[in-house]
Every structure is written in C-alpha cells, then in structure tokens.
Design an enzyme around this catalytic site. Structure first.
Site, short mmCIF file in Angstrom:
data_model
loop_
_atom_site.label_atom_id
_atom_site.label_comp_id
_atom_site.label_asym_id
_atom_site.label_seq_id
_atom_site.Cartn_x
_atom_site.Cartn_y
_atom_site.Cartn_z
N ASP A 256 -11.20 8.21 10.50
CA ASP A 256 -11.06 7.68 9.14
C ASP A 256 -11.62 6.25 9.07
OD1 ASP A 256 -10.50 7.92 6.46
OD2 ASP A 256 -8.39 7.38 6.65
N GLY B 233 0.83 -1.21 0.00
CA GLY B 233 0.00 0.00 0.00
C GLY B 233 0.85 1.25 0.00
N GLU B 234 0.26 2.33 -0.47
CA GLU B 234 0.96 3.61 -0.47
C GLU B 234 -0.07 4.72 -0.40
OE1 GLU B 234 4.83 5.59 -2.66
OE2 GLU B 234 3.80 3.92 -3.62
N GLY B 235 0.24 5.73 0.37
CA GLY B 235 -0.69 6.85 0.51
C GLY B 235 0.05 8.09 0.92
N SER B 236 -0.69 9.10 1.34
CA SER B 236 -0.07 10.36 1.73
C SER B 236 0.86 10.18 2.93
CB SER B 236 -1.15 11.39 2.06
OG SER B 236 -2.00 10.90 3.08
N PHE B 237 0.57 9.13 3.75
CA PHE B 237 1.38 8.89 4.94
C PHE B 237 2.74 8.28 4.62
CE2 PHE B 237 -0.84 4.94 4.09
CZ PHE B 237 0.16 3.99 4.24
N GLY B 238 2.83 7.61 3.49
CA GLY B 238 4.06 6.87 3.16
C GLY B 238 3.71 5.52 2.56
N LYS B 239 4.46 4.51 2.94
CA LYS B 239 4.27 3.17 2.36
C LYS B 239 3.91 2.15 3.43
CE LYS B 239 8.41 3.38 0.51
NZ LYS B 239 9.66 3.10 -0.24
N ALA B 240 3.21 1.11 3.01
CA ALA B 240 2.94 -0.04 3.86
C ALA B 240 3.66 -1.23 3.22
CB ALA B 240 1.45 -0.32 3.96
#
EC number: 2.7.11.1
Length: 301
Positions: free
Chosen positions: A128, A11-18
């Site tokens: 969220d 996963g990837e989002g505004s927070f960074g990566k999973a």
C-alpha cells in the site's frame, strides 16, 4: 490506555481510527492506531496481530517507528511515533500547482527507496505504497508508514495473490488478477515519484473500469522536460508493464544519480566509513556507485 491522553482523532479508515495522543510518562506525542477486533473472526484477529509483528521488526530511520502495542476492551492499540510534518499527499497538494525542484524530489525519493529496501530485504511486501502513507518528520525526514496490509513472503520468489491496495497505485498485474511480487511495490513507487514530479496521479479516470484500462495500457501523460533525462528515464523503467522489466529497489539505489545522494541519509557510524567522498567533490560516479553497492550489500542502508 491510561498511559496516554487522547488529543484528537487524525484519521479513520477500514482498519479503525488513528488518534493523536500524549504520553503521561514522557510527555511526547504519539499516534495510536485503534483497531476493533471484538467482531473479527479468529483469522482476522491474527492478521491484525501480524501487522504488529511486522511493525515491531521494522527499525530504520526512514520507517515510522513502532513503540508498543496492547489489547484492551475488544480493541488492539498500536503506538507509533508521530510525524509532525504530515503526509506527502498533503505536502504535494500544498504546492498549488508549483512544481518541486528536482533536488527535493530526489532527496525524498532516495529516502523512500531506503525504507523500501529495508522492507524488501526482509521478504515483505508493503502493498500500500502511496503518498498518504509516506510521512514527514519535524526536520523533514521521510518515513514510510502503514504496514496494515503488508505480507511476509516465505521466499523472495513467492507470489501473493490477493488483490489489495489503493486503486491509483495498483500495478497492471494486480488489475489483471495475476500473481504479483515486490515489483508491484516498485510500480507504486513509480506512481509516487510521478506524483512528486507532476502533483497529479499518473493514472486517473472517472470510474474503476476506465482506471484499470489505463493502468493496464501503461500510458501516462509525460513529465515536464524541466526534469532531467535520468529522472524521466527512471520513471519509465518503474512503469514497465511487465514486472520482470522493472528494476529492484537495490538496482534503483545503485544508479549513479541516485547513489551519490545516499550518504547524506546514512547514520553517523555508516557515514564515517565513506567520509573521504565528502572531502573530494570530484569523486568519480563509478566509485560512488561501487561504494553504494558495498553499503547496500552490507545492509548499511
């Protein structure tokens, strides 16, 4: 990171990566959230570390378990248990239009509520709640995750003012830029319940402006009459436009048709306190509700 072997990015989002990893110590798989804090302001770094503090205090069978965190080479790494069953969003999409049985929906919903009770009892807003942040373990247990934008409240009546969250799940008060509290989580909970019942979002539109107008109006396509009156009535209560009219998570869990499902999700030591109920299949719903109320008051669930 030398303790972990990277397997793949999931996963990837505004927070960074999973990242899915394997522990060199115990051979188990975990998920590591990698957050780049090197370019953050001091305030942003503190907010990222706050997520860790929130996660570290969340110990509940229906919340994704935090393991450890560390900072290295300008990044903050948060190690969490891996939920092999994927997220609820993918599970819903896998139905290909075939509706879930009500028993399945209620079993999942009860577990989400138990997790949310744990959060709200600690004066925390999740902020969220969505099907992509609700996970399934290998044995099918529901776990609530991703507290990246959670907020600890100084008191239960304090209202947050930051407009935040995923658009489909935003409450009317957030859309209208009004102060909000834990009842916005309840609205989002309603959005997830609706999704489980219809396999669709309750509020959809081609652009943000029209989506906001739909949410503020509070009108949504009805749920199939295939589902019980109790379930459909609960959904309408979760979608009350005035947050004061929405039930708290505790009052949801005390509803008769919800309360009688809770015991199967209690830990063994708590389940033994209410064992007599399983030996009597004709237990009056009032007794069930009173027993559930006692367990909720004692923080057993």
């Amino acid at each position: 990171m030398e303790k972990y072997v990277k397997l793949q990015k999931i996963g990837e989002g505004s927070f960074g990566k999973a990242i899915l990893v394997k522990s060199a110590e115990d051979g188990r798989q975990y998920v590591i959230k990698e957050i780049n804090i090197s370019r953050m302001s001091n305030k942003e770094r503190e907010e990222s570390r706050r997520e860790v503090a929130v996660l570290a205090n969340m110990k509940h069978p229906n919340i994704v378990q935090y393991r450890e965190s560390f900072e290295e080479n300008g990044s903050l790494y948060i190690v969490m248990d891996y939920c092999e069953g994927g997220d609820l969003f993918k599970r819903i999409n896998a139905q290909k239009g075939i509706l879930f049985q009500e028993d399945q929906i209620l079993d999942w919903f009860v577990q989400i509520c138990l997790a949310l009770k744990h959060v709200h009892d600690r004066k925390i807003l999740h902020r969220d709640i969505k099907s992509q942040n609700i996970f399934l373990t290998k044995d099918g247990t529901i776990q609530l995750g991703d507290f990246g934008i959670a907020r600890v409240l100084n008191s239960t009546v304090e209202l947050a003012r930051t407009c935040i969250g995923t658009p489909y799940y935003l409450s009317p008060e957030i859309c209208e830029n009004k102060p909000y509290n834990n009842k916005s989580d309840i609205w989002a909970l309603g959005c997830v319940l609706y999704e489980m019942c219809t396999l669709k979002h309750a509020f959809e539109a081609g652009n943000m402006k029209n989506l906001v107008l739909k949410i503020i109006s509070g009108s949504f396509p009805p749920v199939s009459l295939h589902y019980s009156f109790d379930l459909r009535c609960l959904l309408s209560q979760l979608f009350k436009r005035n947050p004061r009219d929405r039930p708290s998570v505790n009052s949801i869990l005390e509803k008769g048709f919800i309360a009688k499902r809770i015991e199967k999700f209690l830990s063994p030591q708590n389940a033994c306190m209410t064992k007599y109920s399983s030996e009597n299949t004709d237990v009056d719903s009032t007794i069930t509700t009173r027993r559930t109320h006692y367990l909720l008051q004692k923080n057993f669930v």
